[in-house]
Scaffold this motif. Sequence first.
Motif, mmCIF file in Angstrom:
data_model
loop_
_atom_site.group_PDB
_atom_site.id
_atom_site.type_symbol
_atom_site.label_atom_id
_atom_site.label_comp_id
_atom_site.label_asym_id
_atom_site.label_seq_id
_atom_site.Cartn_x
_atom_site.Cartn_y
_atom_site.Cartn_z
ATOM 1 N N VAL A 1 0.850 -1.206 0.000
ATOM 2 C CA VAL A 1 0.000 0.000 0.000
ATOM 3 C C VAL A 1 0.879 1.247 0.000
ATOM 4 O O VAL A 1 0.627 2.191 -0.759
ATOM 5 C CB VAL A 1 -0.972 -0.008 1.202
ATOM 6 C CG1 VAL A 1 -1.643 1.342 1.380
ATOM 7 C CG2 VAL A 1 -2.016 -1.101 1.027
ATOM 8 N N TYR B 1 2.462 1.784 -3.339
ATOM 9 C CA TYR B 1 1.494 2.319 -4.291
ATOM 10 C C TYR B 1 1.236 3.808 -4.032
ATOM 11 O O TYR B 1 1.228 4.617 -4.962
ATOM 12 C CB TYR B 1 0.188 1.527 -4.203
ATOM 13 C CG TYR B 1 -0.896 2.064 -5.099
ATOM 14 C CD1 TYR B 1 -0.860 1.829 -6.474
ATOM 15 C CD2 TYR B 1 -1.938 2.818 -4.581
ATOM 16 C CE1 TYR B 1 -1.849 2.324 -7.299
ATOM 17 C CE2 TYR B 1 -2.929 3.318 -5.397
ATOM 18 C CZ TYR B 1 -2.880 3.078 -6.758
ATOM 19 O OH TYR B 1 -3.861 3.582 -7.578
ATOM 20 N N LEU B 2 1.029 4.171 -2.761
ATOM 21 C CA LEU B 2 0.695 5.557 -2.419
ATOM 22 C C LEU B 2 1.859 6.519 -2.612
ATOM 23 O O LEU B 2 1.675 7.652 -3.061
ATOM 24 C CB LEU B 2 0.224 5.641 -0.969
ATOM 25 C CG LEU B 2 -1.122 4.993 -0.653
ATOM 26 C CD1 LEU B 2 -1.412 5.082 0.840
ATOM 27 C CD2 LEU B 2 -2.238 5.657 -1.447
#
Length: 159
Positions: A37, A40-41
């Motif tokens: 995550v 991705y962020l």
Amino acid sequence: MRQPPSERIAKDAIKAWKLTASLWSCIPILIVIALFVLAYLFDFSYWYGTIFIAISLIEVILTVIFIPKLRWNRWRYEVFDQEIYIQHGILIVSRTLVPMIRVQHVDTKQGPILKKYGLSSLTVSTAATTHEIPALLEEEAAALRDRISELARVEQDDV
């Protein structure tokens, strides 16, 4: 040299230890998810997550599949009139003699995982430390607790 103790803990200890290891293995999985995550962020490399997946898989294979069986194979105990003999360890085998005269109290304990398999752990407390015999059948743990308590009481009376 003294012979190894003859008594074994319950075979269901393997199942209980596998379940415990499986539950603890959820933590690395959550970390892997968090790493992906974050990758991705914040647009950084997915290699961190990939490396952590490989490490986590090795950890799961060792702690869930191999170690519980090895641990069960090494765990032994025996209660004599004068002492309790405990042997455990996978790479480093520890052999402990607990003199009955040093025993202060004996307890049984049971968490939810041990309860699921009808097991209890026995703890023997001395002034210096606590020794544990894990994963005995409930009836066996209660009987052993009572026996050690009685033998320790007799030893105390003899002094």
